[in-house]
Design a protein around this motif. Structure first.
Motif, PDB file in Angstrom:
ATOM      1  N   PRO A   1      41.760   2.709 -24.879  1.00 24.31           N
ATOM      2  CA  PRO A   1      41.525   2.100 -26.196  1.00 24.31           C
ATOM      3  C   PRO A   1      41.202   0.614 -26.054  1.00 24.31           C
ATOM      4  O   PRO A   1      41.879  -0.106 -25.306  1.00 24.31           O
ATOM      5  N   THR A   2      40.216   0.163 -26.762  1.00 28.80           N
ATOM      6  CA  THR A   2      39.786  -1.238 -26.637  1.00 28.80           C
ATOM      7  C   THR A   2      40.785  -2.207 -27.258  1.00 28.80           C
ATOM      8  O   THR A   2      40.749  -3.403 -26.955  1.00 28.80           O
ATOM      9  N   ASN A   3      41.663  -1.707 -28.119  1.00 31.61           N
ATOM     10  CA  ASN A   3      42.643  -2.599 -28.753  1.00 31.61           C
ATOM     11  C   ASN A   3      43.901  -2.797 -27.913  1.00 31.61           C
ATOM     12  O   ASN A   3      44.852  -3.436 -28.352  1.00 31.61           O
ATOM     13  N   LEU A   4      43.917  -2.251 -26.698  1.00 32.50           N
ATOM     14  CA  LEU A   4      45.046  -2.436 -25.796  1.00 32.50           C
ATOM     15  C   LEU A   4      44.612  -3.203 -24.558  1.00 32.50           C
ATOM     16  O   LEU A   4      43.527  -2.983 -24.013  1.00 32.50           O
ATOM     17  N   SER A   5      45.471  -4.105 -24.092  1.00 34.97           N
ATOM     18  CA  SER A   5      45.251  -4.730 -22.789  1.00 34.97           C
ATOM     19  C   SER A   5      45.573  -3.710 -21.703  1.00 34.97           C
ATOM     20  O   SER A   5      46.157  -2.654 -21.972  1.00 34.97           O
ATOM     21  N   PHE A   6      45.225  -4.032 -20.463  1.00 34.01           N
ATOM     22  CA  PHE A   6      45.575  -3.134 -19.365  1.00 34.01           C
ATOM     23  C   PHE A   6      47.094  -2.984 -19.251  1.00 34.01           C
ATOM     24  O   PHE A   6      47.604  -1.890 -19.002  1.00 34.01           O
ATOM     25  N   GLN A   7      47.796  -4.082 -19.431  1.00 35.83           N
ATOM     26  CA  GLN A   7      49.257  -4.032 -19.360  1.00 35.83           C
ATOM     27  C   GLN A   7      49.826  -3.105 -20.429  1.00 35.83           C
ATOM     28  O   GLN A   7      50.719  -2.293 -20.166  1.00 35.83           O
ATOM     29  N   GLU A   8      49.316  -3.232 -21.642  1.00 38.93           N
ATOM     30  CA  GLU A   8      49.795  -2.383 -22.740  1.00 38.93           C
ATOM     31  C   GLU A   8      49.443  -0.921 -22.495  1.00 38.93           C
ATOM     32  O   GLU A   8      50.243  -0.022 -22.764  1.00 38.93           O
ATOM     33  N   ALA A   9      48.247  -0.687 -21.978  1.00 43.23           N
ATOM     34  CA  ALA A   9      47.795   0.694 -21.765  1.00 43.23           C
ATOM     35  C   ALA A   9      48.642   1.412 -20.719  1.00 43.23           C
ATOM     36  O   ALA A   9      48.798   2.632 -20.774  1.00 43.23           O
ATOM     37  N   ALA A  10      49.204   0.671 -19.778  1.00 44.09           N
ATOM     38  CA  ALA A  10      50.012   1.294 -18.730  1.00 44.09           C
ATOM     39  C   ALA A  10      51.345   1.808 -19.248  1.00 44.09           C
ATOM     40  O   ALA A  10      52.048   2.540 -18.543  1.00 44.09           O
ATOM     41  N   ALA A  11      51.697   1.470 -20.486  1.00 43.38           N
ATOM     42  CA  ALA A  11      53.015   1.831 -21.024  1.00 43.38           C
ATOM     43  C   ALA A  11      53.071   3.218 -21.652  1.00 43.38           C
ATOM     44  O   ALA A  11      54.167   3.724 -21.894  1.00 43.38           O
TER      45      ALA A  11
END
Length: 341
Positions: free
Chosen positions: A119-129
């Motif tokens: 998702p473009t609204n997530l950073s890589f850090q957020e996406a890893a969660a």
């Protein structure tokens, strides 16, 4: 390129760092990813200690060194000649429990069906969660309990242990399905779980949930242990109620007895408990890959129905400290490993 790996089972001090050598050819449906971030899940800690070795050792191409890690998010470097859903340069996310596809490294290989566009609204850090937590929960509900979203809508749901990575995701999922959600946590996490949608948050340090809850339809038990009977006692006593737990002796039985003797022993134990708790439906759940679950997560995250809850971000060089943090059992949300930190 670098990797964090273990060369034997044991505590977090066993992690070693070395150069990542890529000597595995890219499969026709595989994707080579420049890993930007991953996470530490309790299952990663358990694997490090030897949990599941009766199965995972049979699957691993070599026993050690072993690169752990389940969640992945990053940028595509290369695709197999039969990959149809992705292109080089796209940002993706996903999860895998394949013991040959660890993510504590700069570059990882995933099958096409284990990934979706990040998702473009997530950073890589957020996406890893999110991916492992979401797919685990989806598997528990759909694969193991045989429930579909319309079966869950507007039900009363109790989540035992709601402050971890899976719990914080599950609270949001059930609220999006119109459920009334009760959960437990310590005092420090009461506000967090209320903020993400829980209707009733019980401080387990001061209150016994079984004394105040009753007539629930679904229990999602993330802690197991001696609270199992109390969880089941708050359910409506009919065949529309479901007890689903991620904490059960299936894998440990195989580890202790071996696959040949352990599998029938584990199945017999589960059947005994199913019979004991009838008419309530009793389920042991484990992670199962699900592209449909990941795609649903992508949609709901893009629509901002689901948001990642991050406790702390570590670098790969701090992997031992990150594992120690998860082992305390007091992380609120996910522990993230930032490969670019």
């Amino acid at each position: 390129m670098k990797k964090a790996c273990i060369n034997s089972y044991g505590n977090s001090s066993l992690f070693e760092f070395s150069e990542l050598i890529l000597n595995t050819p890219l499969g026709s449906k595989d994707i080579k990813i420049n890993v930007k971030a991953t996470s530490v899940n309790p299952i990663d800690v358990m694997k490090r200690e030897g949990y599941g070795k009766s199965i995972f050792e049979k699957q691993r191409k070599e026993l050690f060194p072993w690169v752990l890690g389940t969640d992945v998010t990053g940028t595509i470097l290369e695709i197999g000649d039969k990959v149809t859903r992705f292109n080089v340069g796209q940002d993706v996310w996903g999860a895998s429990t394949n013991p040959n596809r660890g993510t504590y490294c700069d570059v990882a290989f995933f099958h096409e069906d284990e990934l979706d566009i990040k998702p473009t609204n997530l950073s890589f850090q957020e996406a890893a969660a999110l991916p492992y937590a979401a797919i685990t929960t989806w598997s528990a509900l759909v694969r193991w309990a045989g429930l579909r979203p319309h079966d869950i809508e507007n039900k009363k749901v109790f989540i035992q242990g709601g402050s971890g990575g899976i719990g914080t995701y599950a609270i949001q999922l059930f609220k999006n399905l119109g459920c009334y959600v009760a959960t437990t946590c310590s005092h420090k996490n009461l506000d967090l779980l209320e903020d993400i949608g829980a209707d009733e948050v019980i401080n387990y340090e001061t209150t016994n949930f079984q004394e105040i809850l009753s007539e629930y339809n679904i229990v999602y038990d993330l802690l197991g242990g001696d609270q199992e009977k109390n969880c089941i006692d708050i359910l409506t006593n009919n065949n529309s109620s479901h007890y689903i737990t991620l904490v059960h002796p299936f894998m440990s039985t195989l580890d202790t007895k071996g696959v040949f003797l352990g599998l029938p022993a584990a199945i017999a134990k589960r059947q005994q408990l199913k019979k004991k708790y009838k008419p309530i439906n009793y389920h042991w759940a484990v992670y199962r890959p699900s592209l449909s679950a990941l795609m649903e997560l992508t949609r709901s995250t893009q629509e901002e129905k689901i948001k990642p809850i991050i406790n702390k971000i570590y670098s790969l060089e701090e992997i031992s400290a990150a594992h120690d943090h998860v082992e305390t059992g007091h992380a609120s949300g996910k522990i993230i490993i930032d490969l670019e930190k």
